[in-house]
Design a protein around this motif. Structure first.
Motif, PDB file in Angstrom:
ATOM      1  N   GLU A   1       0.855  -1.187   0.000  1.00  0.00           N
ATOM      2  CA  GLU A   1       0.000   0.000   0.000  1.00  0.00           C
ATOM      3  C   GLU A   1       0.892   1.238   0.000  1.00  0.00           C
ATOM      4  O   GLU A   1       1.652   1.467   0.945  1.00  0.00           O
ATOM      5  N   ALA A   2       0.817   2.038  -1.083  1.00  0.00           N
ATOM      6  CA  ALA A   2       1.665   3.220  -1.197  1.00  0.00           C
ATOM      7  C   ALA A   2       1.314   4.251  -0.129  1.00  0.00           C
ATOM      8  O   ALA A   2       0.137   4.537   0.104  1.00  0.00           O
ATOM      9  N   GLN A   3       2.360   4.808   0.505  1.00  0.00           N
ATOM     10  CA  GLN A   3       2.192   5.815   1.542  1.00  0.00           C
ATOM     11  C   GLN A   3       2.728   7.178   1.120  1.00  0.00           C
ATOM     12  O   GLN A   3       2.760   8.109   1.928  1.00  0.00           O
ATOM     13  N   GLY A   4       3.142   7.293  -0.131  1.00  0.00           N
ATOM     14  CA  GLY A   4       3.701   8.549  -0.619  1.00  0.00           C
ATOM     15  C   GLY A   4       3.664   8.583  -2.131  1.00  0.00           C
ATOM     16  O   GLY A   4       3.187   7.648  -2.790  1.00  0.00           O
ATOM     17  N   PRO A   5       4.192   9.654  -2.741  1.00  0.00           N
ATOM     18  CA  PRO A   5       4.125   9.819  -4.193  1.00  0.00           C
ATOM     19  C   PRO A   5       5.188   9.010  -4.925  1.00  0.00           C
ATOM     20  O   PRO A   5       6.166   8.541  -4.332  1.00  0.00           O
ATOM     21  N   LEU A   6       4.998   8.855  -6.246  1.00  0.00           N
ATOM     22  CA  LEU A   6       6.068   8.351  -7.100  1.00  0.00           C
ATOM     23  C   LEU A   6       7.226   9.333  -7.098  1.00  0.00           C
ATOM     24  O   LEU A   6       7.037  10.553  -7.001  1.00  0.00           O
ATOM     25  N   ILE A   7       8.442   8.787  -7.224  1.00  0.00           N
ATOM     26  CA  ILE A   7       9.662   9.588  -7.203  1.00  0.00           C
ATOM     27  C   ILE A   7      10.349   9.483  -8.557  1.00  0.00           C
ATOM     28  O   ILE A   7      10.614   8.382  -9.050  1.00  0.00           O
ATOM     29  N   LEU A   8      10.636  10.631  -9.167  1.00  0.00           N
ATOM     30  CA  LEU A   8      11.374  10.674 -10.428  1.00  0.00           C
ATOM     31  C   LEU A   8      12.840  10.948 -10.120  1.00  0.00           C
ATOM     32  O   LEU A   8      13.166  11.940  -9.457  1.00  0.00           O
ATOM     33  N   HIS A   9      13.727  10.086 -10.603  1.00  0.00           N
ATOM     34  CA  HIS A   9      15.154  10.250 -10.346  1.00  0.00           C
ATOM     35  C   HIS A   9      15.812  11.085 -11.437  1.00  0.00           C
ATOM     36  O   HIS A   9      15.285  11.216 -12.555  1.00  0.00           O
ATOM     37  N   GLY A  10      16.991  11.607 -11.120  1.00  0.00           N
ATOM     38  CA  GLY A  10      17.705  12.431 -12.089  1.00  0.00           C
ATOM     39  C   GLY A  10      16.953  13.727 -12.341  1.00  0.00           C
ATOM     40  O   GLY A  10      16.458  14.374 -11.423  1.00  0.00           O
ATOM     41  N   GLN A  11      16.842  14.098 -13.609  1.00  0.00           N
ATOM     42  CA  GLN A  11      16.128  15.313 -14.000  1.00  0.00           C
ATOM     43  C   GLN A  11      14.764  14.917 -14.540  1.00  0.00           C
ATOM     44  O   GLN A  11      14.629  14.521 -15.703  1.00  0.00           O
ATOM     45  N   ASP A  12      13.750  14.936 -13.684  1.00  0.00           N
ATOM     46  CA  ASP A  12      12.374  14.581 -14.055  1.00  0.00           C
ATOM     47  C   ASP A  12      12.282  13.182 -14.652  1.00  0.00           C
ATOM     48  O   ASP A  12      11.524  12.938 -15.594  1.00  0.00           O
ATOM     49  N   GLY A  13      13.065  12.243 -14.095  1.00  0.00           N
ATOM     50  CA  GLY A  13      13.030  10.860 -14.555  1.00  0.00           C
ATOM     51  C   GLY A  13      14.099  10.496 -15.556  1.00  0.00           C
ATOM     52  O   GLY A  13      14.219   9.324 -15.933  1.00  0.00           O
ATOM     53  N   TYR A  14      14.896  11.449 -15.998  1.00  0.00           N
ATOM     54  CA  TYR A  14      16.010  11.202 -16.929  1.00  0.00           C
ATOM     55  C   TYR A  14      17.269  11.052 -16.088  1.00  0.00           C
ATOM     56  O   TYR A  14      17.789  12.032 -15.539  1.00  0.00           O
ATOM     57  N   SER A  15      17.761   9.819 -15.942  1.00  0.00           N
ATOM     58  CA  SER A  15      18.834   9.489 -15.014  1.00  0.00           C
ATOM     59  C   SER A  15      20.129   9.226 -15.774  1.00  0.00           C
ATOM     60  O   SER A  15      20.256   8.225 -16.481  1.00  0.00           O
TER      61      SER A  15
ATOM     62  N   ILE B   1      15.265  11.993  -0.627  1.00  0.00           N
ATOM     63  CA  ILE B   1      13.807  12.048  -0.591  1.00  0.00           C
ATOM     64  C   ILE B   1      13.387  12.428   0.825  1.00  0.00           C
ATOM     65  O   ILE B   1      13.721  11.726   1.788  1.00  0.00           O
ATOM     66  N   THR B   2      12.662  13.529   0.981  1.00  0.00           N
ATOM     67  CA  THR B   2      12.200  13.934   2.300  1.00  0.00           C
ATOM     68  C   THR B   2      11.056  13.032   2.752  1.00  0.00           C
ATOM     69  O   THR B   2      10.481  12.265   1.966  1.00  0.00           O
ATOM     70  N   ALA B   3      10.689  13.138   4.020  1.00  0.00           N
ATOM     71  CA  ALA B   3       9.583  12.353   4.552  1.00  0.00           C
ATOM     72  C   ALA B   3       8.274  12.688   3.844  1.00  0.00           C
ATOM     73  O   ALA B   3       7.366  11.849   3.781  1.00  0.00           O
ATOM     74  N   GLU B   4       8.170  13.886   3.275  1.00  0.00           N
ATOM     75  CA  GLU B   4       6.957  14.294   2.564  1.00  0.00           C
ATOM     76  C   GLU B   4       6.980  13.889   1.096  1.00  0.00           C
ATOM     77  O   GLU B   4       5.981  14.060   0.391  1.00  0.00           O
ATOM     78  N   GLY B   5       8.120  13.378   0.601  1.00  0.00           N
ATOM     79  CA  GLY B   5       8.221  12.942  -0.779  1.00  0.00           C
ATOM     80  C   GLY B   5       8.827  13.962  -1.722  1.00  0.00           C
ATOM     81  O   GLY B   5       8.823  13.764  -2.937  1.00  0.00           O
ATOM     82  N   ASP B   6       9.384  15.053  -1.200  1.00  0.00           N
ATOM     83  CA  ASP B   6      10.108  16.008  -2.036  1.00  0.00           C
ATOM     84  C   ASP B   6      11.502  15.450  -2.336  1.00  0.00           C
ATOM     85  O   ASP B   6      12.089  14.737  -1.509  1.00  0.00           O
ATOM     86  N   THR B   7      12.043  15.775  -3.508  1.00  0.00           N
ATOM     87  CA  THR B   7      13.291  15.153  -3.941  1.00  0.00           C
ATOM     88  C   THR B   7      14.345  16.191  -4.324  1.00  0.00           C
ATOM     89  O   THR B   7      14.027  17.293  -4.769  1.00  0.00           O
ATOM     90  N   THR B   8      15.598  15.771  -4.142  1.00  0.00           N
ATOM     91  CA  THR B   8      16.744  16.517  -4.647  1.00  0.00           C
ATOM     92  C   THR B   8      17.693  15.524  -5.298  1.00  0.00           C
ATOM     93  O   THR B   8      18.059  14.515  -4.686  1.00  0.00           O
TER      94      THR B   8
END
Length: 350
Positions: A166-180, A266-273
């Motif tokens: 059961e997903a508890q957060g958003p999908l995560i795109l790696h690299g630059q908007d999914g371009y890794s 990935i932060t606990a809220e699902g924000d990414t760097t």
């Protein structure tokens, strides 16, 4: 005799490209040869990108999970479906150029159980449907109305599992908007994850059934030339910290003993760097003898920008995947200035 000859020829046709997919790093660094290649600025599209991309040469759907039983025993679980293409199209029937391989494993502190399935595309034996989502090979499957809620099943001669995610957060795109990006030369893949599943279900082991709970991580990646020709293997970490943050990081080993690194904070809220080359550091602390191979099983991982200085240690150092794709993969435990659990995959040590 004719049947045996046919099965032998089929096994060769199935195995050769899959070995190139997961282990043959020169193959993964070869020219795309008519296959599509990722391009920066192409947005990922859901649910379509949960499904297959037959015009790309290499693709996988990959789930790992860290679990505990009622007595506190730690377990790991892995389910992977690989697609490898001999040509950039899909057809029905036995002449399909699409090849499928399934890997499944369960790891305990004392044992590592594995199983493998092979299939030719176009026959219905294996495949993926984007919506409602389903990925399968034989009776193994991962399915749900969406990827937010999935049922995951697999079995081998000494194990099986039936768990719900059961997903508890958003999908995560790696690299630059999914371009890794994977090398200084610019080789790349499309790459996204769902790193925040809550898991519950049942493992069946030689000693009986075990009710388990825990967390799971889904990785999705596809490309046609993801590596440079001088890259000899990788060390990939997925880490879930007890504070809620997560870290994906990898280092690609190069022939001159240097490394190309990348990662995502990935932060606990699902924000990414995105973590550019050089900002994720993984150093070997201990090597284990794994079937006569020297395999790193204890690491120091540092990400100075986020004050991460941790030790990553294998739950079971003997978690070798001795199959058509030989590699090491298993659950890890995290200590240091942060604590948590995760998974480690290492290739090129055979």
């Amino acid at each position: 005799m004719a049947v045996k000859s046919f099965l032998f020829a089929l096994a060769l046709s199935l195995t050769a490209p899959v070995v190139a997919l997961a282990q043959g790093f020169a193959g993964m660094g070869s020219e795309a040869q008519g296959f599509a290649t990722p391009s920066l600025g192409t947005p990922l599209s859901f649910p379509a990108d949960h499904g297959p991309h037959p015009d790309y040469r290499i693709e996988w759907w990959y789930v790992t999970a860290n679990m505990t039983g009622p007595d506190g025993t730690a377990y790991g679980l892995q389910w992977t479906l690989f697609r490898s293409a001999l040509a950039p199209f899909a057809t029905q029937g036995w002449d399909s150029p699409q090849i499928w391989l399934g890997n499944a494993a369960v790891t305990t502190p004392e044992a590592h159980y594995t199983s493998e399935r092979l299939a030719r595309g176009g026959t219905g034996q294996a495949g993926v449907i984007a919506a409602p989502f389903e990925a399968w090979i034989d009776e193994w499957h991962m399915r749900g109305d969406t990827v937010d809620t999935l049922q995951l099943r697999a079995a081998g001669t000494q194990f099986s599992y039936d768990v719900t995610l059961e997903a508890q957060g958003p999908l995560i795109l790696h690299g630059q908007d999914g371009y890794s990006v994977k090398s200084q030369q610019g080789q790349a893949s499309y790459y996204y994850s769902q790193p925040s599943y809550a898991l519950s279900g049942t493992l069946t082991l030689p000693q009986g059934e075990v009710a388990v709970t825990g967390s799971a991580w889904l990785d999705r990646e596809w490309s046609s030339q993801p590596l440079a020709s001088d890259q000899t293997g990788w060390d990939w970490f997925s880490i879930s910290f007890d504070g809620g943050e997560k870290l994906m990081g990898f280092r690609l080993r190069q022939a001159d003993d240097s490394y190309y690194t990348s990662g995502t904070w990935i932060t606990a809220e699902g924000d990414t760097t995105a973590l550019p080359d050089g900002s994720f550091d993984a150093t070997v602390l201990e090597v284990s003898d794994v079937g006569g191979r020297d395999v790193p099983t204890r690491w120091q991982v540092r990400v100075p920008d986020y004050d991460v200085d941790i030790t990553v240690e294998a739950l079971n150092p003997q978690a070798w995947m001795d199959m058509s794709i030989p590699y090491w993969e298993g659950p890890v435990q995290i200590s240091g200035n942060r604590t948590g659990v995760g998974y480690l995959e290492m290739t090129g040590y055979d």
